[in-house]
Scaffold this active site. Structure first.
Site, PDB file in Angstrom:
ATOM      1  N   PHE A 162      -1.342  -7.913  -4.468  1.00 26.50           N
ATOM      2  CA  PHE A 162      -1.577  -8.353  -3.363  1.00 26.50           C
ATOM      3  C   PHE A 162      -3.254  -8.623  -3.134  1.00 26.50           C
ATOM      4  O   PHE A 162      -3.868  -8.306  -3.783  1.00 26.50           O
ATOM      5  CB  PHE A 162      -1.065  -7.560  -2.262  1.00 26.50           C
ATOM      6  CG  PHE A 162      -1.525  -6.069  -2.064  1.00 26.50           C
ATOM      7  CD1 PHE A 162      -2.349  -5.822  -1.027  1.00 26.50           C
ATOM      8  CD2 PHE A 162      -1.053  -5.231  -2.921  1.00 26.50           C
ATOM      9  CE1 PHE A 162      -2.871  -4.561  -1.088  1.00 26.50           C
ATOM     10  CE2 PHE A 162      -1.347  -3.762  -2.817  1.00 26.50           C
ATOM     11  CZ  PHE A 162      -2.352  -3.608  -1.908  1.00 26.50           C
ATOM     12  N   LYS A 211       0.716  -1.260   0.072  1.00 23.64           N
ATOM     13  CA  LYS A 211       0.017   0.131   0.014  1.00 23.64           C
ATOM     14  C   LYS A 211       0.574   1.080   0.021  1.00 23.64           C
ATOM     15  O   LYS A 211       0.574   2.196  -0.768  1.00 23.64           O
ATOM     16  CB  LYS A 211      -1.100  -0.154   1.060  1.00 23.64           C
ATOM     17  CG  LYS A 211      -2.206  -0.866   1.247  1.00 23.64           C
ATOM     18  CD  LYS A 211      -2.998  -0.644   2.361  1.00 23.64           C
ATOM     19  CE  LYS A 211      -4.312  -1.629   2.162  1.00 23.64           C
ATOM     20  NZ  LYS A 211      -5.231  -1.046   3.347  1.00 23.64           N
ATOM     21  N   HIS A 271      -9.405   1.303  -7.669  1.00 19.49           N
ATOM     22  CA  HIS A 271     -10.076   1.832  -6.484  1.00 19.49           C
ATOM     23  C   HIS A 271      -9.204   2.566  -5.495  1.00 19.49           C
ATOM     24  O   HIS A 271      -9.723   3.791  -5.584  1.00 19.49           O
ATOM     25  CB  HIS A 271     -10.923   0.585  -5.781  1.00 19.49           C
ATOM     26  CG  HIS A 271      -9.822  -0.444  -5.315  1.00 19.49           C
ATOM     27  ND1 HIS A 271      -9.108  -1.298  -6.019  1.00 19.49           N
ATOM     28  CD2 HIS A 271      -9.364  -0.774  -3.936  1.00 19.49           C
ATOM     29  CE1 HIS A 271      -8.224  -2.227  -5.551  1.00 19.49           C
ATOM     30  NE2 HIS A 271      -8.537  -1.748  -4.233  1.00 19.49           N
ATOM     31  N   ARG A 272      -7.998   2.037  -5.299  1.00 20.74           N
ATOM     32  CA  ARG A 272      -7.535   2.917  -4.350  1.00 20.74           C
ATOM     33  C   ARG A 272      -6.860   4.210  -5.240  1.00 20.74           C
ATOM     34  O   ARG A 272      -6.875   5.419  -4.562  1.00 20.74           O
ATOM     35  CB  ARG A 272      -6.225   2.080  -3.823  1.00 20.74           C
ATOM     36  CG  ARG A 272      -5.071   2.887  -2.801  1.00 20.74           C
ATOM     37  CD  ARG A 272      -4.154   1.948  -1.950  1.00 20.74           C
ATOM     38  NE  ARG A 272      -4.950   1.148  -1.282  1.00 20.74           N
ATOM     39  CZ  ARG A 272      -4.966  -0.229  -1.364  1.00 20.74           C
ATOM     40  NH1 ARG A 272      -4.516  -0.759  -2.518  1.00 20.74           N
ATOM     41  NH2 ARG A 272      -5.647  -0.654  -0.670  1.00 20.74           N
ATOM     42  N   LYS A 318      -2.371  -0.912 -13.024  1.00 20.72           N
ATOM     43  CA  LYS A 318      -3.235  -0.793 -11.856  1.00 20.72           C
ATOM     44  C   LYS A 318      -3.355   0.587 -11.050  1.00 20.72           C
ATOM     45  O   LYS A 318      -4.477   0.906 -10.786  1.00 20.72           O
ATOM     46  CB  LYS A 318      -2.814  -1.949 -10.772  1.00 20.72           C
ATOM     47  CG  LYS A 318      -3.756  -1.999  -9.535  1.00 20.72           C
ATOM     48  CD  LYS A 318      -3.231  -2.978  -8.567  1.00 20.72           C
ATOM     49  CE  LYS A 318      -3.990  -3.082  -7.233  1.00 20.72           C
ATOM     50  NZ  LYS A 318      -3.511  -3.650  -6.162  1.00 20.72           N
ATOM     51  N   TYR A 356      -6.528  -9.901  -3.194  1.00 21.68           N
ATOM     52  CA  TYR A 356      -7.292 -10.460  -4.113  1.00 21.68           C
ATOM     53  C   TYR A 356      -7.004 -10.364  -5.696  1.00 21.68           C
ATOM     54  O   TYR A 356      -7.735 -10.870  -6.692  1.00 21.68           O
ATOM     55  CB  TYR A 356      -8.975 -10.228  -4.131  1.00 21.68           C
ATOM     56  CG  TYR A 356      -9.441 -10.569  -2.564  1.00 21.68           C
ATOM     57  CD1 TYR A 356     -10.199 -12.040  -2.319  1.00 21.68           C
ATOM     58  CD2 TYR A 356      -9.500  -9.829  -1.588  1.00 21.68           C
ATOM     59  CE1 TYR A 356     -10.606 -12.239  -1.158  1.00 21.68           C
ATOM     60  CE2 TYR A 356     -10.113 -10.103  -0.337  1.00 21.68           C
ATOM     61  CZ  TYR A 356     -10.662 -11.522  -0.078  1.00 21.68           C
ATOM     62  OH  TYR A 356     -11.087 -11.882   1.088  1.00 21.68           O
ATOM     63  N   ASP A 362      -9.321   2.136   4.160  1.00 20.54           N
ATOM     64  CA  ASP A 362      -9.844   0.610   4.224  1.00 20.54           C
ATOM     65  C   ASP A 362     -10.657   0.411   2.999  1.00 20.54           C
ATOM     66  O   ASP A 362     -11.185   1.136   2.094  1.00 20.54           O
ATOM     67  CB  ASP A 362     -11.120   0.649   5.300  1.00 20.54           C
ATOM     68  CG  ASP A 362     -11.454  -0.604   5.666  1.00 20.54           C
ATOM     69  OD1 ASP A 362     -10.278  -1.713   5.861  1.00 20.54           O
ATOM     70  OD2 ASP A 362     -12.452  -1.105   6.437  1.00 20.54           O
ATOM     71  N   THR A 363     -10.339  -0.900   2.646  1.00 19.92           N
ATOM     72  CA  THR A 363     -10.673  -1.420   1.202  1.00 19.92           C
ATOM     73  C   THR A 363     -11.692  -2.795   1.427  1.00 19.92           C
ATOM     74  O   THR A 363     -11.189  -3.462   2.343  1.00 19.92           O
ATOM     75  CB  THR A 363      -9.547  -1.645   0.330  1.00 19.92           C
ATOM     76  OG1 THR A 363      -8.964  -0.414   0.146  1.00 19.92           O
ATOM     77  CG2 THR A 363      -9.831  -2.418  -0.966  1.00 19.92           C
TER      78      THR A 363
END
Length: 201
Positions: free
Chosen positions: A156, A12, A184-185, A179, A158, A68-69
């Protein structure tokens, strides 16, 4: 600008640093000497992100953000959702066990639509007053589907199972460069970056 990211997850941290770029010095929990087990007892991503950021601000009085994801799968009623990191019973951030359980739960199901969702909670000081703060939340999501087996070795969580819409490869096959532009991040961090840069003006 120096800001604490409430994580020690090196994946992250690398993603966030690459997305935010050189204008920001992103430091981890270990960098500020925080080794406590920060509670994550919320029922939603929003609550957990808030809880982690608030803990760091209250204890260390530093500008900070937390995320939080969750992976939300249609056929499973939105599960694993807020429990994504601990989806497999008796585990914590065991990606292999979590993916194995997800594949079992989806076995025989035709609907494999899913989305990743990230919520970031940013808490910053009001002026130079360490007890006065403002909070902002940012959200990003990416839709896709769950593969029937793992593909790829990058990423990392899923990532080996998630194939984003518009692509025929999993996040773990696409690599960080792609990516970090569609995830999403990335989308949540882009909103965070716009806000932080506006604060610097």
């Amino acid at each position: 600008m120096k800001i604490v990211f409430a994580t020690n997850n090196q994946h992250k941290l690398r993603e966030i640093r690459e997305i935010l770029g050189p204008d920001f010095e992103i430091v981890s929990l270990s960098d500020i000497g925080c080794h406590e087990d920060i509670p994550e007892t919320g029922n939603t991503l929003e609550e957990n992100a808030h809880q982690k950021a608030e803990y760091i601000f209250d204890h260390y009085h530093l500008n900070c953000f937390a995320d939080d994801t969750g992976l939300e799968v249609e056929a499973l009623g939105g599960a694993p959702g807020v429990h994504s990191a601990r989806y497999a019973e008796g585990t914590d951030h065991d990606s292999e066990a979590n993916m194995a359980k997800l594949l079992r739960e989806l076995d025989g199901k035709d609907n494999r639509q899913a989305r990743f969702r990230t919520v970031i909670s940013l808490i910053t000081m009001e002026g130079d007053n360490p007890v006065c703060s403002r909070e902002y939340q940012f959200e990003g999501e990416v839709r896709g589907r769950i593969a029937t087996e793992k593909h790829g070795t990058e990423g990392f969580g899923y990532d080996p199972l998630f194939i984003p819409d518009g692509y025929d490869k999993s996040f773990a096959e696409l690599g960080e460069e792609i990516k970090n532009t569609i995830s999403h991040r990335a989308k949540a961090v882009e909103q965070l970056a716009v806000h932080l840069k506006s604060e610097m003006l």
